[in-house]
Design an enzyme around this catalytic site. Structure first.
Site, PDB file in Angstrom:
ATOM      1  N   CYS A   1      39.582  34.309  42.245  1.00 37.21           N
ATOM      2  CA  CYS A   1      40.731  35.503  42.089  1.00 37.21           C
ATOM      3  C   CYS A   1      41.676  35.088  40.840  1.00 37.21           C
ATOM      4  O   CYS A   1      41.798  36.315  39.845  1.00 37.21           O
ATOM      5  CB  CYS A   1      41.484  36.505  42.922  1.00 37.21           C
ATOM      6  SG  CYS A   1      39.880  36.387  44.671  1.00 37.21           S
ATOM      7  N   ASP A   2      41.870  34.693  40.823  1.00 33.97           N
ATOM      8  CA  ASP A   2      43.757  33.907  40.446  1.00 33.97           C
ATOM      9  C   ASP A   2      43.942  33.100  39.619  1.00 33.97           C
ATOM     10  O   ASP A   2      44.825  32.439  38.456  1.00 33.97           O
ATOM     11  CB  ASP A   2      44.818  33.886  40.815  1.00 33.97           C
ATOM     12  CG  ASP A   2      44.939  35.457  41.193  1.00 33.97           C
ATOM     13  OD1 ASP A   2      43.992  36.280  40.595  1.00 33.97           O
ATOM     14  OD2 ASP A   2      45.582  35.715  43.016  1.00 33.97           O
TER      15      ASP A   2
ATOM     16  N   CYS B   1      43.408  33.443  47.007  1.00 34.25           N
ATOM     17  CA  CYS B   1      42.104  32.832  46.767  1.00 34.25           C
ATOM     18  C   CYS B   1      42.350  32.224  44.843  1.00 34.25           C
ATOM     19  O   CYS B   1      43.011  33.124  43.994  1.00 34.25           O
ATOM     20  CB  CYS B   1      42.147  34.781  46.452  1.00 34.25           C
ATOM     21  SG  CYS B   1      40.225  35.014  45.832  1.00 34.25           S
TER      22      CYS B   1
END
Length: 309
Positions: free
Chosen positions: A139-140, A136
């Site tokens: 997300c990261d 992701c």
């Protein structure tokens, strides 16, 4: 049927979508149970830091799971372990959830079983998950500012996330196992026009290596020439597919041809009183915040459905 447990609402899955749905339903004075085959929190438990959830500059995934669970049980929802084997729709007013730990009867069912990323299945992938390997970018991606990263895959998700990462990383290398992308032409055009994105064709990743703390490089092989090499990256983002966790619901006629559950904007499926929320739905953005939004809607819709029967 003596062991049949009866509730107004059964929520299948206890990730952020399921917990939010259970909270809203319980606050409406409905009897609610969440069923999950593992620990509550879902994929949040595999996320070291969450930096894009409103209200927190940064929060550990397991800590956010604990906070959500606390508020859900405080609202009155129960939690039970169990692997769901099937969902039986007896009537609009009665559904039975069959699990390996007993059966649960409910007037409404909310499916929140999520999805899982298809893994490459190469050495090092599991070892360095969360330490350089991610599924992701939204997300990261922020953890790899001004660093060199690889994206594995050639579909829409891989190219979209590659474009996203190009705004953060020093460079993005998209590794494609064939000689062409499967992504939509408009996405391909954007990626090709971005100076920070390059492509490696006809190539597969054989192994992901690190220094025991984080990813350092990957071993690759050219699928045509069989030439091997080692490429340095600090981050590897894998997009070779998502798989919905809908095996127990395939016979209900509520999934598309890829297994995703189809709903309307109110989280309703084609079956009255059966709702679906979060990553298991046919949708584009799969994030904690969108899962929570789905859950809130479904919890309220479950209350509306039950109050009218």
């Amino acid at each position: 049927m003596a062991d049949l447990k009866q509730y107004d609402v059964v929520v299948i899955g206890a990730g952020p979508a399921g917990m939010t749905a259970a909270t809203y339903a319980a606050r409406a004075e409905l009897s609610v149970v969440m069923l999950d085959q593992g620990v509550y929190g879902g994929q949040m438990n595999n996320t070291a830091e969450v930096e894009n959830y409103p209200g927190f500059d940064s929060v550990m995934g397991p800590d956010l799971s604990e906070k959500m669970y606390s508020s859900t049980t405080h609202a009155g929802a129960e939690y039970a372990f169990g692997t769901v084997e099937s969902l039986e729709v007896v009537s609009d007013q009665e559904k039975i959830v069959h699990t390996d730990s007993g059966d649960f009867q409910a007037k409404a069912v909310i499916i929140a079983t999520g999805s899982e990323h298809v893994h490459l299945g190469v050495p090092g992938e599991e070892e360095y998950q969360g330490r350089g390997i991610s599924y992701c970018a939204v997300c990261d991606g922020a953890f790899f500012k001004n660093e060199d990263v690889a994206v594995i895959g050639g579909g829409d998700s891989a190219v979209e996330e590659g474009i996203y990462l190009a705004n953060i990383a020093a460079s993005v290398t998209i590794i494609v196992r064939s000689n062409q992308l499967k992504a939509q032409p408009v996405l391909q055009k954007r990626a090709r026009e971005n100076d920070k994105i390059k492509f490696i064709w006809n190539t597969s990743v054989q192994q992901i290596n690190g220094n025991e703390e984080q990813v350092t490089n990957v071993d690759v092989i050219n699928n045509q020439t069989q030439e091997t090499g080692k490429l340095p990256f600090s981050g590897v983002f894998i997009y070779v597919g998502l798989r919905p966790n809908t095996e127990a619901f395939q016979d209900l006629g509520i999934t598309d041809d890829q297994g995703w559950i189809v709903t309307d904007d109110h989280m309703k499926t084609a079956i009255p009183g059966v709702f679906a929320v979060g990553d298991v739905r046919q949708k584009n953005l799969r994030q904690i915040v969108t899962a929570v939004g789905d859950g809130g809607l479904a919890g309220q819709q479950a209350y509306d459905f039950i109050s009218q029967i």
